[in-house]
Scaffold this active site. Structure first.
Site, PDB file in Angstrom:
ATOM      1  N   HIS A 148       2.960  10.745   1.383  1.00 28.95           N
ATOM      2  CA  HIS A 148       3.821  10.125   2.401  1.00 28.95           C
ATOM      3  C   HIS A 148       5.311  10.225   2.059  1.00 28.95           C
ATOM      4  O   HIS A 148       6.127  10.555   2.909  1.00 28.95           O
ATOM      5  CB  HIS A 148       3.451   8.655   2.578  1.00 28.95           C
ATOM      6  N   GLU A 192       0.827   8.070  -3.045  1.00 31.38           N
ATOM      7  CA  GLU A 192       1.730   7.590  -1.988  1.00 31.38           C
ATOM      8  C   GLU A 192       2.996   8.443  -1.908  1.00 31.38           C
ATOM      9  O   GLU A 192       3.467   8.763  -0.821  1.00 31.38           O
ATOM     10  CB  GLU A 192       2.064   6.113  -2.209  1.00 31.38           C
ATOM     11  N   HIS A 221       0.866  -1.184   0.000  1.00 30.86           N
ATOM     12  CA  HIS A 221       0.000   0.000   0.000  1.00 30.86           C
ATOM     13  C   HIS A 221       0.907   1.241   0.000  1.00 30.86           C
ATOM     14  O   HIS A 221       0.825   2.072  -0.870  1.00 30.86           O
ATOM     15  CB  HIS A 221      -0.939  -0.038   1.206  1.00 30.86           C
TER      16      HIS A 221
END
Ligand SMILES: *[C@@H]1O[C@H](CO)[C@@H](O)[C@H](O)[C@H]1NC(C)=O
Length: 273
Positions: free
Chosen positions: A143, A139, A81
């Site tokens: 992040h 992502e 993920h």
């Protein structure tokens, strides 16, 4: 990891460069410096893995971007993920710099990412500055940009994440302990947690959806040595987090084939996103 000492040197150089730049040409570099330090440095990494059998159950219509629709080539077991920088207090930094995702930077990793870090959805993902994009863009921007100074660019973010994923093969650990994908079995949550603890000497976090494991999260210090995901009083003696969304017995659904092989629309049809 073997390349860490190098990283420390590079990091020192980068800090020096930013420091000099922030004084000499503030009009150009001042902004980047402020953004990079707006949110304080993270405390640890969390590798979030998704159980493809559970996530793929949500796919009812196929599209080319959703790996659940690859028929017999659809992913099985855990796929990536994301790698998320987190704070020890349970919060996390997000969208730390204006470094827009660029698919060209990871072209050499593309095939590996398609296989192990696929999108399991047809929806596009939100990016940091109001846009929509690939799962990978989400992502990286949300992040990845916060994993400075350990990870400093997009390519390094994806490569590092793949390396950690290859090194800590959760699917293999569970299979060896007898926890295999099944659409009928239920497994004790405590047994799954123990298998991970025995293999990696750290306690994972689990997320469930309707009694099925949806995510398993492994945590790492900044040098990628495993650590417990929850530190301190919020974890119970038996390793089950009091905040776990999982029941005592959980399932690990096997992938049900979607896409061309079971008569759904052929892959290229529903792509008008
Ligand atoms: C992890 O282990 C499984 C089961 O042994 C294997 O099929 C899979 O290829 C491995 N994944 C990686 C990324 O090495």
């Amino acid at each position: 990891m073997a390349y860490l000492p190098n990283k420390i040197v590079l990091f020192a150089l980068q800090i020096l460069a930013l420091f000099i730049a922030s004084f000499s040409i503030p009009g150009i570099c001042g902004r980047a410096v402020v953004e990079a330090h707006k949110q304080r440095e993270f405390d640890y990494f969390l590798l979030a893995l998704q159980w493809s059998g559970t996530v793929c159950q949500r796919t009812h219509h196929c599209c080319s971007s959703n790996a659940c629709c690859r028929g017999s080539n659809a992913p099985t077991g855990f796929t990536i993920h994301g790698l998320w920088p987190d704070y020890n207090d349970g919060t996390w930094p997000a969208c730390c710099t204006h470094s827009d995702f660029d698919i060209k930077e990871i072209s050499t990793l593309r095939n590996t990412l398609e296989k192990y870090w696929p999108s399991l959805s047809c929806s596009s993902a939100s990016t940091c500055h109001g846009g929509k994009g690939l799962f990978w863009a989400h992502e990286w921007e949300k992040h990845g940009t916060c994993s400075f100074p350990v990870v400093r660019d997009e390519y390094e973010y994806f490569l590092t994440t793949l390396n950690v994923y290859f090194k800590y093969n959760v699917t293999a650990v569970l299979a060896e302990a007898g926890y295999l994908p099944s659409n009928s079995e239920k497994y004790p949550l405590g047994g799954i947690i123990s298998a991970i603890q025995n293999a990696f000497h750290s306690t994972p976090l689990l997320v469930c959806s309707h009694g099925a494991i949806e995510e398993l999260r492994l945590c790492f210090h900044k040098d990628f040595k495993p650590r417990d995901c929850v530190i301190g009083s919020s974890i119970e003696v038996d390793g089950l987090s009091s905040k776990s969304s999982c029941p005592i017995y959980v399932s690990l659904p096997a992938h049900v084939s979607l896409g061309p092989e079971n008569g759904e629309s052929p892959v290229p049809v529903a792509t008008s996103k």
